[in-house]
Each structure stands twice: as structure tokens, then as C-alpha cells.
Scaffold this active site. Sequence first.
Site, PDB file in Angstrom:
ATOM      1  CG  HIS A   1      18.531 121.871  90.654  1.00 13.94           C
ATOM      2  ND1 HIS A   1      17.265 121.663  91.140  1.00 13.94           N
ATOM      3  CD2 HIS A   1      19.302 120.876  91.149  1.00 13.94           C
ATOM      4  CE1 HIS A   1      17.270 120.578  91.898  1.00 13.94           C
ATOM      5  NE2 HIS A   1      18.478 120.082  91.923  1.00 13.94           N
TER       6      HIS A   1
ATOM      7  N   GLY B   1      20.532 120.097  75.368  1.00 11.57           N
ATOM      8  CA  GLY B   1      20.999 119.268  76.482  1.00 11.57           C
ATOM      9  C   GLY B   1      22.392 119.666  76.938  1.00 11.57           C
TER      10      GLY B   1
ATOM     11  CD  GLU C   1      13.522 113.218  72.840  1.00 11.02           C
ATOM     12  OE1 GLU C   1      13.945 114.293  73.270  1.00 11.02           O
ATOM     13  OE2 GLU C   1      12.659 112.533  73.450  1.00 11.02           O
ATOM     14  CG  MET C   2      17.634 109.756  75.713  1.00 15.29           C
ATOM     15  SD  MET C   2      19.221 109.288  76.405  1.00 15.29           S
ATOM     16  CE  MET C   2      18.692 108.474  77.898  1.00 15.29           C
ATOM     17  CD  GLU C   3      16.958 114.830  76.608  1.00 16.09           C
ATOM     18  OE1 GLU C   3      16.679 114.730  75.380  1.00 16.09           O
ATOM     19  OE2 GLU C   3      18.009 114.393  77.095  1.00 16.09           O
TER      20      GLU C   3
ATOM     21  CG  ASP D   1      22.703 108.621  66.179  1.00 18.94           C
ATOM     22  OD1 ASP D   1      22.635 109.735  66.764  1.00 18.94           O
ATOM     23  OD2 ASP D   1      22.122 107.616  66.603  1.00 18.94           O
TER      24      ASP D   1
HETATM   25  N1  HPA Z   1      19.250 107.333  71.558  1.00 21.61           N
HETATM   26  C1  HPA Z   1      18.802 108.250  72.409  1.00 21.61           C
HETATM   27  N2  HPA Z   1      19.002 109.540  72.252  1.00 21.61           N
HETATM   28  C2  HPA Z   1      19.709 109.943  71.167  1.00 21.61           C
HETATM   29  C3  HPA Z   1      20.210 109.036  70.241  1.00 21.61           C
HETATM   30  C4  HPA Z   1      19.954 107.668  70.454  1.00 21.61           C
HETATM   31  O1  HPA Z   1      20.364 106.799  69.661  1.00 21.61           O
HETATM   32  N3  HPA Z   1      20.885 109.730  69.291  1.00 21.61           N
HETATM   33  C5  HPA Z   1      20.779 111.048  69.625  1.00 21.61           C
HETATM   34  N4  HPA Z   1      20.067 111.177  70.765  1.00 21.61           N
END
Ligand code: HPA
Length: 235
Positions: A5, A21, A180-182, A205
Amino acid sequence: MPTPHISAADGDFAPDILLPGDPRRATRIAETFLDDARLVTEVRGIVGYTGTYQGRPMSVMATGMGMPSATIYATELIRYYGVRRLVRVGTVGGIHPDLELGDVVAASAAHTDSDMTAHRLPGVHYSHAPSFALLRAAADFADEAGVRLRVGPVLTSDAFYHPDATLVPRLAAYGTLAVEMEAAGLYAVAAAEGVEALMVGTVSDHVVRGDSLPSEGREKTFAAMVSVALGALGA
Ligand code: HPA
């Protein structure tokens, strides 16, 4: 040595790296913060650059979204390119009522609803934690620079569109700052590989209040977040 990758050559990455990201953010960080940045990889449009920051070698590379993507790049950077300190820079959704849009957050822990890291240590509820040295350096830098840094746990979720609406309020009740997601994946990979990691994010947000930062505010807070991340790396 190229990996599945990453197409960079040996020695193309610095030991220190920022990990947004979004590939366009990686390009913007390279253009705005690094001197003499050169593109070292762009497989699948996931760009990586190496240059210097205040005279020290520094890299930046995108990871894509979510733990499966981020952990592929983190693992290959550590194992094959000698990267030793990884700081994720990204956006987070606020959960905690005290959090304002534009706040900068450093994740002192990461809960997760994912099974990804559970498979590493069956039978253990693993605690996803950052490098204390990086976290302390980030907090010290923010104090000196006058950046309002919120340090606390985040939720690393597998789902942006989560089917369980009760999850966020339940985690807020436990003092969780943001989603978040990481981070959890990055922290687990760094721990397993014996290197250091930290997640710094900006509140783009607020998931509970339902408000979000206008684009002008995003720019200002983005610069503050990157400066804290670079400060964590002692740059
Ligand atoms: N969820 C997941 N990841 C994010 C969000 C969310 O609402 N906002 C910014 N990254």
C-alpha cells in the site's frame, strides 16, 4: 522497500509522522507546515510527503477513514519504513456537553465498539492508550501556545452512521469527550509494535447538539490542531 500500500523507497519517511485521514489535508499540511516537502507515495491516492519542520525531518501521510484503513498504513510505516512516533490529526464529533466547536482534543484513552483489537488479546478488555510522553508534550505545548486543549477519552467507532442511538449518550455519561474512527486501532498497533502514538482532533461537529463548524472556523482550528501535533513531537 515498497509495500502493498506504500510505494516509497527505503529512508523516504522520517521517524516522526502526522496522520490525517483525508489525502487533501496531507497535501495541505505538507504545503503549509513543512519545508522542502516531496511526495514519497501515492498508492490509491493516499499521499505521503517528507520534508522538514524547524529543521527536523518530518513526514505526513493520509490514512483514509476507519481502523481497518488506518492500521494498514500505520503497520507498514512502522514495520517497513522505521516510523517511530505517529500523531493522528483529524476531526472528531463532540459528545461531552462541555465541548465547544473548534476545541482541540487529545485522546488519553480510546473506547471502542469494534472487535478489531479484541482479536489481538482474546479474553482481555484491552485499554487503548497513547504514549504518555507524546500526550504530556502536547499538553505542555498547548499550555504555552494558549491553545484550549481538552484531554480525555474518546470513542473509536466502526460506524459513522451508528444504528444504536443510545451509544453516544451512554458514553457521554462516562465522561467520553468525542467520537472518531481511528484512535483505538492506532494505539493498539503502536503498543504491539513498541512505538509511540497519539490522537489529536478538532471538534468539527457536536453529535448531541447537532451543530457543526462553518468552513472558516475549520481552517483556524485545523492550524491549532496541527501546531499541537507538531508540538507533541517536540518540533
Ligand atoms: N462520528 C465519527 N467520526 C467523526 C464524527 C462523527 O460524528 N465527526 C467527525 N469525525
